[in-house]
Design an enzyme around this catalytic site. Structure first.
Site, PDB file in Angstrom:
ATOM      1  N   ARG A 153       1.012  -1.261   0.021  1.00 33.62           N
ATOM      2  CA  ARG A 153      -0.070   0.087   0.160  1.00 33.62           C
ATOM      3  C   ARG A 153       0.771   1.157   0.087  1.00 33.62           C
ATOM      4  O   ARG A 153       0.461   2.213   0.600  1.00 33.62           O
ATOM      5  CB  ARG A 153      -0.973  -0.058   1.223  1.00 33.62           C
ATOM      6  CG  ARG A 153      -1.814  -1.296   1.173  1.00 33.62           C
ATOM      7  CD  ARG A 153      -2.731  -1.061   0.019  1.00 33.62           C
ATOM      8  NE  ARG A 153      -3.919  -2.131   0.183  1.00 33.62           N
ATOM      9  CZ  ARG A 153      -3.627  -3.569  -0.216  1.00 33.62           C
ATOM     10  NH1 ARG A 153      -2.512  -3.734  -0.950  1.00 33.62           N
ATOM     11  NH2 ARG A 153      -4.417  -4.335  -0.265  1.00 33.62           N
ATOM     12  N   SER A 223     -11.967  -0.238   2.055  1.00 29.25           N
ATOM     13  CA  SER A 223     -11.222  -0.835   3.390  1.00 29.25           C
ATOM     14  C   SER A 223     -10.488   0.411   4.055  1.00 29.25           C
ATOM     15  O   SER A 223      -9.650   0.975   3.389  1.00 29.25           O
ATOM     16  CB  SER A 223      -9.908  -1.704   2.715  1.00 29.25           C
ATOM     17  OG  SER A 223     -10.700  -2.915   2.265  1.00 29.25           O
ATOM     18  N   GLU A 319      -5.818   3.587   5.855  1.00 36.50           N
ATOM     19  CA  GLU A 319      -5.381   3.503   4.433  1.00 36.50           C
ATOM     20  C   GLU A 319      -5.668   4.649   3.864  1.00 36.50           C
ATOM     21  O   GLU A 319      -5.331   5.123   2.730  1.00 36.50           O
ATOM     22  CB  GLU A 319      -5.890   2.041   3.894  1.00 36.50           C
ATOM     23  CG  GLU A 319      -5.468   1.632   2.553  1.00 36.50           C
ATOM     24  CD  GLU A 319      -5.974   0.348   2.154  1.00 36.50           C
ATOM     25  OE1 GLU A 319      -6.419   0.395   1.100  1.00 36.50           O
ATOM     26  OE2 GLU A 319      -6.062  -0.666   2.898  1.00 36.50           O
TER      27      GLU A 319
END
Length: 337
Positions: A153, A223, A319
């Site tokens: 990520r 998410s 995130e």
């Protein structure tokens, strides 16, 4: 002032000083980048938690070209194209490889920043180059896969190139020799079927739709937290207490824990602060039921971080990109106990 509520899928009420839609990269040459700016695709991984005192550049560059080469295809895609639409379009052209990444929301240009990933596959595996506008030199620059410094990520666009590079196009290399990646969760059941790429894609879509709310119907940013990466020693300690904790190999020293599992163990599904709620079907998702505020969202992030730390001694990072008045902000709840 320009309203931003409809331009990010979490739909918090917010405004920006100026909004510019970029449909030709040459427009970037005329932007004053010395003042605060924010790059925005479809707003599926960005939440404005304050009015933004600068210019929001909405990237709307379009175009897809496919070049057949020896054992692969080079697919060149403009940054404003929709990611999921690209996955489906390529499958229709009998070009496979991206099916595990189906239904990830957002634009192609945003994908390398986050190094999007799902079901054992990461975008970095396919990137041949990322092209973009270098703000300092006002030139278009092409970065190789190695120069993108991809991680979990993560990429150079979150670090050395952050705030000084506008992605305009992405070159993807897709091999003609296709092998399904079926190592993760629900895809493992497909092993015995010898599935086609379309069958893998359909399974991914069905699983994601069962777990993730449609932002058109219920405001969310997908998410919300990264799966934390921790040392093997830490995993061993946790496994003594939580034998069924799902972990995934990262490298010989580290493993990854499912953040959604951590939150679920704490009984936080359905937990509510104001109009911000932990989604009942997937603990990794936060939703805005319609009247959520930035204060409620920040309180929820901090609460989840503190609870996970208190029980597991694991730090959770969000995130999703949170934009404040002038720049991106990072929430890290105070870890007590």
């Amino acid at each position: 002032m320009h309203a931003l509520q409809s331009l990010h899928t979490f739909a918090l009420p917010s405004q920006c000083h100026q909004l510019v839609t970029i449909s030709d990269w040459h427009q970037l040459e005329g932007i004053d980048f010395s003042k605060p700016f924010c790059l925005l695709g479809e707003g599926s991984n960005t939440i404005f938690v304050d009015d933004f005192a600068g210019t929001v550049l909405k990237i709307a560059l379009r175009g897809i070209t496919i070049e057949e080469r020896g054992d692969n295809w080079l697919v060149e895609v403009a940054a404003g194209e929709n990611w999921h639409a690209l996955v489906i379009y390529l499958l229709e052209q009998n070009i496979a490889g991206l099916e595990n990444l189906a239904l990830i929301p957002g634009t192609v240009g945003a994908a390398p920043v986050q190094n999007i990933g799902a079901y054992g596959v990461e975008l970095a595996q396919f990137v041949e180059y990322v092209e973009g506008f270098d703000i300092a030199t006002k030139q278009c620059v092409k970065l190789s896969n190695e120069q993108c410094e991809f991680g979990y990520r993560d990429s150079v666009f979150k670090h050395a190139r952050k705030g000084c590079f506008v992605i305009t196009r992405v070159g993807l290399r897709l091999n003609k020799q296709w092998r399904p990646q079926l190592s993760y969760g629900p895809l493992q059941a497909l092993h015995e079927q010898q599935p086609t790429a379309k069958q893998v894609c359909d399974t991914v879509i069905n699983v994601r739709q069962s777990k993730l709310p449609d932002p058109q119907l219920l405001a969310n940013a997908g998410s919300f937290f990264k799966n934390p990466i921790v040392s093997n020693e830490m995993i061993a300690v946790l496994k003594q207490r939580f034998a069924n904790m799902p972990v995934y190999y990262v490298d010989p020293q580290q493993q990854k824990i499912a953040a959604g599992w951590l939150i679920e163990q704490l009984g936080l599904k359905g937990h509510q602060i104001g109009d911000i709620v932990v989604y009942q079907q997937q603990a990794l998702v936060l939703v805005n039921q319609g009247k959520g505020s930035a204060e409620d969202l920040i309180a929820m992030i901090e609460y989840i971080q503190q609870q996970v730390w208190g029980q597991f001694r694991v730090r959770l990072e969000h995130e999703v990109r949170l934009m404040g008045q002038y720049d991106e902000i990072h929430i890290q709840g105070v870890m007590n106990g």
